[in-house]
Design a protein around this motif. Structure first.
Motif, PDB file in Angstrom:
ATOM      1  N   VAL A 169     106.319  16.085 101.066  1.00  0.00           N
ATOM      2  CA  VAL A 169     107.012  14.801 101.087  1.00  0.00           C
ATOM      3  C   VAL A 169     106.691  14.023  99.823  1.00  0.00           C
ATOM      4  CG1 VAL A 169     106.972  14.694 103.595  1.00  0.00           C
ATOM      5  CG2 VAL A 169     105.141  13.627 102.287  1.00  0.00           C
ATOM      6  N   ALA A 170     107.382  12.914  99.659  1.00  0.00           N
ATOM      7  CA  ALA A 170     107.160  12.065  98.503  1.00  0.00           C
ATOM      8  C   ALA A 170     105.769  11.460  98.539  1.00  0.00           C
ATOM      9  CB  ALA A 170     108.201  10.952  98.486  1.00  0.00           C
ATOM     10  N   SER A 171     105.210  11.223  97.360  1.00  0.00           N
ATOM     11  CA  SER A 171     103.918  10.552  97.300  1.00  0.00           C
ATOM     12  C   SER A 171     104.080   9.113  97.766  1.00  0.00           C
ATOM     13  CB  SER A 171     103.373  10.564  95.871  1.00  0.00           C
ATOM     14  OG  SER A 171     102.241   9.728  95.772  1.00  0.00           O
ATOM     15  N   PRO A 172     103.274   8.663  98.722  1.00  0.00           N
ATOM     16  CA  PRO A 172     103.442   7.301  99.225  1.00  0.00           C
ATOM     17  C   PRO A 172     103.030   6.236  98.225  1.00  0.00           C
ATOM     18  CG  PRO A 172     101.476   8.278 100.154  1.00  0.00           C
ATOM     19  CD  PRO A 172     102.172   9.370  99.382  1.00  0.00           C
ATOM     20  N   THR A 173     102.303   6.620  97.162  1.00  0.00           N
ATOM     21  CA  THR A 173     101.840   5.625  96.197  1.00  0.00           C
ATOM     22  C   THR A 173     102.785   5.473  95.015  1.00  0.00           C
ATOM     23  OG1 THR A 173     100.500   7.307  95.080  1.00  0.00           O
ATOM     24  CG2 THR A 173      99.429   6.002  96.801  1.00  0.00           C
ATOM     25  N   CYS A 174     103.875   6.228  94.983  1.00  0.00           N
ATOM     26  CA  CYS A 174     104.822   6.144  93.875  1.00  0.00           C
ATOM     27  C   CYS A 174     105.843   5.034  94.118  1.00  0.00           C
ATOM     28  CB  CYS A 174     105.530   7.481  93.684  1.00  0.00           C
ATOM     29  SG  CYS A 174     104.426   8.794  93.103  1.00  0.00           S
ATOM     30  N   SER A 175     106.756   4.888  93.159  1.00  0.00           N
ATOM     31  CA  SER A 175     107.751   3.827  93.261  1.00  0.00           C
ATOM     32  C   SER A 175     109.083   4.314  93.801  1.00  0.00           C
ATOM     33  CB  SER A 175     107.971   3.182  91.886  1.00  0.00           C
ATOM     34  OG  SER A 175     108.423   4.153  90.958  1.00  0.00           O
ATOM     35  N   SER A 176     109.230   5.620  93.969  1.00  0.00           N
ATOM     36  CA  SER A 176     110.454   6.153  94.554  1.00  0.00           C
ATOM     37  C   SER A 176     110.128   7.455  95.257  1.00  0.00           C
ATOM     38  CB  SER A 176     111.522   6.384  93.477  1.00  0.00           C
ATOM     39  OG  SER A 176     111.058   7.328  92.525  1.00  0.00           O
ATOM     40  N   ARG A 229      98.047   5.254 100.037  1.00  0.00           N
ATOM     41  CA  ARG A 229      97.619   6.655  99.974  1.00  0.00           C
ATOM     42  C   ARG A 229      97.361   7.223 101.368  1.00  0.00           C
ATOM     43  NH1 ARG A 229      92.107   6.807 100.832  1.00  0.00           N
ATOM     44  NH2 ARG A 229      91.003   4.816 100.591  1.00  0.00           N
ATOM     45  N   TYR A 230      97.520   8.553 101.466  1.00  0.00           N
ATOM     46  CA  TYR A 230      97.194   9.241 102.708  1.00  0.00           C
ATOM     47  C   TYR A 230      95.685   9.285 102.896  1.00  0.00           C
ATOM     48  CZ  TYR A 230     101.980  11.053 102.522  1.00  0.00           C
ATOM     49  OH  TYR A 230     103.344  11.171 102.476  1.00  0.00           O
ATOM     50  N   ILE A 231      95.240   9.309 104.137  1.00  0.00           N
ATOM     51  CA  ILE A 231      93.826   9.503 104.443  1.00  0.00           C
ATOM     52  C   ILE A 231      93.681  10.769 105.277  1.00  0.00           C
ATOM     53  CG2 ILE A 231      93.186   7.077 104.303  1.00  0.00           C
ATOM     54  CD1 ILE A 231      93.346   6.940 107.348  1.00  0.00           C
ATOM     55  N   ASP A 232      92.538  11.440 105.114  1.00  0.00           N
ATOM     56  CA  ASP A 232      92.285  12.623 105.928  1.00  0.00           C
ATOM     57  C   ASP A 232      91.536  12.209 107.194  1.00  0.00           C
ATOM     58  OD1 ASP A 232      89.623  12.199 105.148  1.00  0.00           O
ATOM     59  OD2 ASP A 232      89.686  13.763 103.612  1.00  0.00           O
ATOM     60  N   LEU A 233      91.253  13.169 108.053  1.00  0.00           N
ATOM     61  CA  LEU A 233      90.637  12.858 109.341  1.00  0.00           C
ATOM     62  C   LEU A 233      89.221  12.324 109.187  1.00  0.00           C
ATOM     63  CD1 LEU A 233      91.896  15.845 111.520  1.00  0.00           C
ATOM     64  CD2 LEU A 233      92.849  13.550 111.287  1.00  0.00           C
ATOM     65  N   GLU A 234      88.505  12.791 108.172  1.00  0.00           N
ATOM     66  CA  GLU A 234      87.150  12.287 107.958  1.00  0.00           C
ATOM     67  C   GLU A 234      87.169  10.802 107.612  1.00  0.00           C
ATOM     68  OE1 GLU A 234      83.148  13.111 105.227  1.00  0.00           O
ATOM     69  OE2 GLU A 234      84.914  14.391 105.020  1.00  0.00           O
TER      70      GLU A 234
END
Length: 268
Positions: A169-176, A229-234
């Motif tokens: 998927v698209a990077s959530p931290t980008c502008s598009s 940004r995405y976070i992992d389970l830890e």
């Protein structure tokens, strides 16, 4: 063919309590259960409000108000607890929508009653004076400090859209966003009921939709924000364990969960 015989299971004496044959009636526990809270950063370009693999229902008209809805739930639970003290609150998964850092941060801040600014990127969508702007900073009431809470992991807390790996998927931290899964989309509102391809979209809510037909949506870029940004389970478990306004310590998770990578727990 007859089925298996009925077997009466009444280890907790429910039948005796209901028919009045016992004199020692007592409630075993008072608690509140919330599932699928889905705190949403609706401006994230990684959301699939328009894609070949997601339906138009991925856009919901109340998305921007997810933190306010959780705060309202906390207010309601507090009022119930004034009538009868609650033993605990259980959040049984999916407290975030796309396992973003900012979504979990907002969830914890609302539950703890910390000041919150439910906006990412720039304040690029101000509303007129007198109108409740869902992106304005505010201080939620939060859950009463006397009520402990527990949280379980859900699929949306671990996977993009609850089922996908971040690499597709698209990077959530980008502008598009990439065209594979999502665009930064402005839902289209129609004066007349649209019927693309012979399928008529429902009249509610307010005839605003994100149809699957590319001819019926507009896209735009949005200011990037590293907190998306995405976070992992830890990191999820660590952030929950660092929430200390209410008990219990760790809210179900322990150092054992961090050390061995497990995501389950039991509470006596």
């Amino acid at each position: 063919m007859p089925g298996e015989p009925w077997v009466l299971r009444d280890e907790w004496s429910v039948a005796a309590a209901s028919n009045g044959t016992t004199q020692n009636k007592a409630s075993m526990a008072y608690f509140a259960h919330l599932s699928d809270v889905h705190i949403i950063d609706e401006e994230s370009p990684a959301r699939a409000i328009h894609s070949p693999i997601a339906a138009e229902s991925a856009w919901r008209p109340y998305d921007a108000y997810s933190t306010h809805m959780l705060d309202a739930a906390m207010r309601t639970i507090n009022e119930f607890a004034e009538v009868h003290p609650h033993d605990f609150v259980l959040f049984s998964g999916d407290v975030t929508d796309t396992h973003l850092f900012i979504e979990l941060r907002w969830f914890i801040d609302v539950v703890e009653g910390n000041p919150i600014d439910p906006d990412t990127g720039d304040d690029d969508n101000p509303m007129a004076t007198g109108v409740v702007d869902p992106h304005d900073p505010y201080t939620p009431v939060g859950l009463s400090p006397q009520i402990p809470w527990y949280v379980c992991l859900g699929n949306h807390d671990a996977w993009v859209l609850g089922s996908l790996g971040a690499s597709v998927v698209a990077s959530p931290t980008c502008s598009s966003a990439t065209p594979l899964v999502s665009h930064a989309v402005v839902p289209t509102c129609f004066a007349e009921l649209p019927c693309p391809g012979g399928y008529c979209y429902p009249e509610t809510p307010e005839r605003c939709h994100v149809p699957m037909d590319d001819g019926y949506y507009t896209s735009s870029s949005i200011p990037p924000d590293p907190d998306r940004r995405y976070i992992d389970l830890e990191e999820f478990k660590t952030m929950v364990m660092q929430a200390t306004v209410q008990g219990p310590s760790g809210h179900g998770f322990t150092m054992e969960n961090l050390n061995d990578g497990t995501n389950y727990f039991s509470v006596d």
